[in-house]
Write an enzyme that holds these catalytic residues in place. Sequence first.
Site, PDB file in Angstrom:
ATOM      1  N   GLY A 102      -1.192   0.267   8.606  1.00 26.92           N
ATOM      2  CA  GLY A 102      -1.645   1.475   8.989  1.00 26.92           C
ATOM      3  C   GLY A 102      -2.278   1.878   7.357  1.00 26.92           C
ATOM      4  CG  ASN A 103      -4.865   4.890   7.116  1.00 24.68           C
ATOM      5  OD1 ASN A 103      -4.772   5.914   7.143  1.00 24.68           O
ATOM      6  ND2 ASN A 103      -5.645   4.199   8.123  1.00 24.68           N
TER       7      ASN A 103
END
Length: 422
Positions: free
Chosen positions: A210-211
């Site tokens: 993810g980020n």
Amino acid sequence: MSRLNIVVGITGGIAAYKAVGVVRALVLAGHDVHVVPTEGALRFVGRPTLEAISRNPVHTDLYEGVAEVRHVAIGQAADLIVIAPATANSIAKLAAGLADDLLGNTVLASEAPIVIAPAMHTEMWLNQATAANVATLRERGVTIVGPAVGQLTGADSGPGRMEEPDVIVAAALARAAAAAGLPRDDLSGRRVVVTAGGTREPLDPVRFLGNRSSGKQGVAIAEAARARGAQVTLIAANLEVAAPGGCDIRSVSTARELQAAVTEAAAGADLVVMAAAVADYRPAEVSESKIKKQPGDDGLTLELVRNPDILAGLGHAPHEGTLLVGFAAETEPDDERLLALGAAKLEAKGADLLVVNRVGWAEGFARDDNRVVILGRDGVRARADGSKMSVAHGILDVAVQHLREQAAPDPGVAREQPAPSG
Ligand code: C5P
């Protein structure tokens, strides 16, 4: 925003020719514009041009129209005063409160917010007298736009160049709206699609790539568009903030889910804002069971494959009537290189506008404030700095202006006023 009565003061600098662009953009945005040039300004740009573009008569003389008390009437009626360019001399006069011409009187007789766009040579801008005058005006609540750094009239370059007309107009309208506490309804009847948050690409049933995008900026854009009257579809990717009310929310998780949702929603939309941080790569395979450590291993190699570039896909497909706004979050520390990266990305993605912001360990993500530059095909359109909500409005101001420009025909030669005979 409703129709404003705007005074555009033009003072005597070379950049006066660019003030015509400011006047035109304000007129196209639907405002009633009254130009008050100084005598010096009229040596750089002609009164017929200003009258044709503003669609109003242009006065400069303090002793004309005395019966109608013009020297105070123009200022009293104004909702906003924009002075572009503001020369070093005119800034000094404004700071001192001088009223030896129609513009000086207009400013003193007005309670409207004032926005000035300084333009002068670098030495004059950096001169202590000018710096003190600018500080005085700022303390009095005058909004100073620019000056930009770049090529000046001669071969030299540095700070002192007047900001581009679009940047001045965006700042001026934002200031007027904020001063009036106006609910803007300039997106009413428009369909707006916003992507927000960050995609997650699963590795196995419990893990993902993810980020750090929280979705705050995208959610603020959706809320702001809703408040301005738009019908909003929010494509929400793993938001860490509450989704706004009044929007059609479509929850997605991966890039490919986001692609399917945005492609469907974008058909027939007036504006698509791609604020979500989309993973460029995803694991080539998703394990059906939790990936376990193997006895004796000292690492794990993952194979990733490219995700589709959703924005580029939309940008390179026919999208007439849909304004496409992308985001570019970059870690580049140098301003000039950051803008160059943004311009290249705008082109590569086929977007109409690109919101460039610098991100890093401490900048951009999950914070409540943001600082962005909004690029168009012709360069910087606006800068916005402040809460994510005020940045959202700044982005929408540019988008609204763009949508209006698309709809408005160029006045061209045929609509210019005939030259006075005699
Ligand atoms: O290439 P980059 O990730 O910097 O581009 C950012 C912009 O492109 C954002 O507007 C983002 O939503 C969009 N994007 C996309 N599909 C991807 C990667 C980014 O639409 N695979």
